[in-house]
Design a protein around this motif. Sequence first.
Motif, short mmCIF file in Angstrom:
data_model
loop_
_atom_site.label_atom_id
_atom_site.label_comp_id
_atom_site.label_asym_id
_atom_site.label_seq_id
_atom_site.Cartn_x
_atom_site.Cartn_y
_atom_site.Cartn_z
N VAL A 1 24.38 30.10 -1.77
CA VAL A 1 24.58 30.43 -1.05
C VAL A 1 23.85 30.84 0.11
N PHE A 2 24.12 30.44 1.28
CA PHE A 2 23.08 30.91 2.30
C PHE A 2 24.12 31.32 3.38
N ARG A 3 22.84 32.20 3.85
CA ARG A 3 23.68 33.18 4.73
C ARG A 3 23.10 32.14 6.87
N ASN A 4 22.17 31.45 6.78
CA ASN A 4 22.59 31.29 7.75
C ASN A 4 22.17 29.49 7.29
N ALA A 5 22.44 28.23 7.72
CA ALA A 5 21.95 27.21 7.35
C ALA A 5 22.85 25.91 8.66
N VAL A 6 21.87 25.12 9.20
CA VAL A 6 22.90 24.88 10.26
C VAL A 6 22.37 23.11 10.03
N GLU A 7 23.14 22.61 10.68
CA GLU A 7 23.31 21.08 10.48
C GLU A 7 22.41 20.11 12.58
N LEU A 8 21.07 19.76 11.41
CA LEU A 8 20.16 19.49 12.70
C LEU A 8 21.14 18.04 13.80
N GLY A 9 21.00 17.32 13.42
CA GLY A 9 22.15 16.06 14.52
C GLY A 9 22.90 17.06 15.54
N PRO A 10 23.90 17.73 14.93
CA PRO A 10 25.26 18.29 16.19
C PRO A 10 24.12 19.32 17.20
N ASN B 1 17.02 36.54 8.93
CA ASN B 1 16.23 36.14 10.12
C ASN B 1 14.90 34.71 9.74
N TYR B 2 16.37 34.59 9.08
CA TYR B 2 15.65 32.76 9.05
C TYR B 2 17.28 32.13 8.79
N THR B 3 16.85 30.67 9.00
CA THR B 3 17.35 29.96 9.43
C THR B 3 17.26 28.38 8.56
N PHE B 4 18.50 28.12 7.95
CA PHE B 4 18.00 26.64 7.09
C PHE B 4 18.32 25.39 8.01
N VAL B 5 17.58 24.71 8.20
CA VAL B 5 17.69 22.67 8.35
C VAL B 5 18.14 22.26 8.05
N GLY B 6 18.49 21.29 7.63
CA GLY B 6 18.40 19.98 7.11
C GLY B 6 19.90 18.52 7.76
N ILE B 7 19.70 17.67 7.69
CA ILE B 7 20.39 16.72 8.25
C ILE B 7 21.52 15.70 7.11
N GLY B 8 23.18 16.07 6.91
CA GLY B 8 23.91 16.18 6.34
C GLY B 8 23.90 16.68 4.76
N ILE B 9 24.03 17.80 5.00
CA ILE B 9 23.95 19.14 4.58
C ILE B 9 25.46 19.94 4.32
#
Length: 211
Positions: A123-132, A101-109
Amino acid sequence: MGYTEVKFIELNGLEIKTTLTDEEKSIDDHISSFFTPTDDYGTKVIGFDVEWPVEYKDSTDYLFKRANFQLCDGNSCLIICLPFSSDVVPKSLHNFLRMPNYTFVGIGIKDNLAFLEKEHGIVFRNAVELGPLAASLMKMPHLRYCGVDELAFEVCKLDLRKYRPSRLAFNWGKYYINKELVKHATVNVYSYHKIGSALLRPAPVPQMPCY
């Protein structure tokens, strides 16, 4: 000998507590402070970034990279000076990054995620690139290629450029990181948190009419 230092950074009318550490107990304590539920019961968004300041070759000429790992939940930030060996990365960090239930966000990750897994076994379970994500949700394709300041303004109408140090020598390789560099890192991961929170906020539930 371990190292922990706490700095307070003023951003957007708030005082953000930033902890810089390589001590397991300090890391455990700060990660525990991230365990607060969201008001809307959605995913909790954590801003994430990493710097790779130090390179090291072992006896087989294998190149290792030591990471400065940065997390922010909007109230406080944590900068972890990771060791060269994946064997001593705190278990609390491994577990935290795998929470559903945690999402890790950043740019160029994308490259950072690959390096972290290779060098530190992280290892991340949920990681999201913010630009796209912003480009898709806001139907503005150019956002895919924007930097943090442009995204923060387009998504949140948030302008934090005045808080960035005007002159900054990027030397993450120093063990004791100066306040200006910590401030720069805090501005970035705080911005990632704000952008991600705005984009991933659950849609309001429509009110059904009463008859």
